[in-house]
Design an enzyme around this catalytic site. Structure first.
Site, PDB file in Angstrom:
ATOM      1  N   CYS A 142       0.736  -1.148   0.066  1.00  0.00           N
ATOM      2  CA  CYS A 142      -0.123  -0.151  -0.023  1.00  0.00           C
ATOM      3  C   CYS A 142       0.986   1.085  -0.311  1.00  0.00           C
ATOM      4  O   CYS A 142       1.784   1.433   0.601  1.00  0.00           O
ATOM      5  CB  CYS A 142      -0.536  -0.149   0.688  1.00  0.00           C
ATOM      6  SG  CYS A 142      -2.003   1.703   1.032  1.00  0.00           S
ATOM      7  N   ASP A 173       0.251   3.903   1.569  1.00  0.00           N
ATOM      8  CA  ASP A 173       0.315   4.198   2.681  1.00  0.00           C
ATOM      9  C   ASP A 173       1.630   4.907   3.794  1.00  0.00           C
ATOM     10  O   ASP A 173       2.655   3.587   3.361  1.00  0.00           O
ATOM     11  CB  ASP A 173      -0.814   3.852   3.962  1.00  0.00           C
ATOM     12  CG  ASP A 173      -0.768   4.486   5.223  1.00  0.00           C
ATOM     13  OD1 ASP A 173      -0.073   4.799   5.521  1.00  0.00           O
ATOM     14  OD2 ASP A 173      -2.461   3.752   5.645  1.00  0.00           O
ATOM     15  N   ARG A 226       2.792   4.890   6.400  1.00  0.00           N
ATOM     16  CA  ARG A 226       3.105   4.274   7.686  1.00  0.00           C
ATOM     17  C   ARG A 226       3.205   3.083   7.345  1.00  0.00           C
ATOM     18  O   ARG A 226       4.057   1.941   8.389  1.00  0.00           O
ATOM     19  CB  ARG A 226       1.819   4.273   8.517  1.00  0.00           C
ATOM     20  CG  ARG A 226       1.199   5.956   8.954  1.00  0.00           C
ATOM     21  CD  ARG A 226       0.522   5.387   9.652  1.00  0.00           C
ATOM     22  NE  ARG A 226      -1.181   4.750   8.256  1.00  0.00           N
ATOM     23  CZ  ARG A 226      -2.303   4.896   8.634  1.00  0.00           C
ATOM     24  NH1 ARG A 226      -2.998   4.883  10.294  1.00  0.00           N
ATOM     25  NH2 ARG A 226      -3.596   3.944   8.158  1.00  0.00           N
ATOM     26  N   HIS A 273      -2.831  -4.009   5.036  1.00  0.00           N
ATOM     27  CA  HIS A 273      -2.150  -3.904   6.218  1.00  0.00           C
ATOM     28  C   HIS A 273      -4.129  -3.340   6.910  1.00  0.00           C
ATOM     29  O   HIS A 273      -4.675  -3.003   6.391  1.00  0.00           O
ATOM     30  CB  HIS A 273      -1.134  -2.670   6.521  1.00  0.00           C
ATOM     31  CG  HIS A 273      -2.240  -1.125   5.367  1.00  0.00           C
ATOM     32  ND1 HIS A 273      -2.016  -0.807   6.375  1.00  0.00           N
ATOM     33  CD2 HIS A 273      -2.055  -1.114   4.725  1.00  0.00           C
ATOM     34  CE1 HIS A 273      -2.632   0.853   5.845  1.00  0.00           C
ATOM     35  NE2 HIS A 273      -2.170   0.330   5.030  1.00  0.00           N
ATOM     36  N   CYS A 286      -6.247   0.066   7.123  1.00  0.00           N
ATOM     37  CA  CYS A 286      -5.750   0.697   5.762  1.00  0.00           C
ATOM     38  C   CYS A 286      -7.099   1.687   5.488  1.00  0.00           C
ATOM     39  O   CYS A 286      -8.199   0.935   5.252  1.00  0.00           O
ATOM     40  CB  CYS A 286      -5.678  -0.337   4.649  1.00  0.00           C
ATOM     41  SG  CYS A 286      -5.452  -0.036   2.695  1.00  0.00           S
TER      42      CYS A 286
END
Ligand SMILES: [Zn+2]
Length: 164
Positions: A42, A44, A46, A98, A101
């Site tokens: 992803c 993302d 993080r 994850h 998400c």
């Protein structure tokens, strides 16, 4: 200091520190790449791939997008898979989702009209959610529904035939 400038300064510092720690590091990288893993993750912020796996530059061939989606008919993701398998000859393809998400969460909500590209991108995820509606609805907690769909999405990635 603005963030882009800070990133440039950090990159220079990283390069200096890396070269000091391993003087042949960059000359070795310049020889070419031979990663053993294609990682589809992803976008993302993080879940930065190399950070969460303790990998170094050259270790992984990485493709990241919203909700770590793989569409067999998407040339962006497909070209990454094709190159990784046929040219780099990676031994493993990992699709890593994850929990928490945002892309998965969005697929369980009404489409946001201000995000038409995101809506198109996550459409298969919305379809997967409809397929598993009974299982997802059994979770009364929204977070649990999102996390279960993230798991189902990764499982679904490995069950569809792909032709790079
Ligand atoms: Zn995500």
């Amino acid at each position: 200091m603005n963030r882009p400038k800070r990133l440039l300064i950090a990159n220079v510092a990283w390069a200096r520190e890396t070269a000091a720690r391993n003087p042949s590091f960059f000359s070795n990288l310049a020889q070419g790449q031979s990663p053993h893993v294609l990682w589809i993750g992803c976008a993302d912020s993080r879940v930065p791939t190399e950070t969460i796996t303790h990998c170094e530059p050259g270790d992984l061939f990485v493709h990241r997008n919203i909700a770590n989606l793989f569409h067999p008919d998407d040339d962006n993701t497909g070209s990454v898979l094709e190159y990784a398998v046929r040219v780099l000859k990676v031994g493993h393809v990992i699709v890593c989702g994850h929990y928490g998400c945002g892309g998965v969460r969005a697929s369980l909500m009404p489409p946001d009209p201000s995000l038409p590209r995101v809506n198109r991108r996550i459409a298969p995820l919305c379809s997967l959610a409809r397929t598993h509606r009974a299982e997802l609805d059994a979770h009364t907690d929204e977070r649990a529904r999102v996390d279960r769909l993230a798991e189902l999405k990764v499982l679904d990635s490995g069950t569809k035939p792909t032709t790079p």
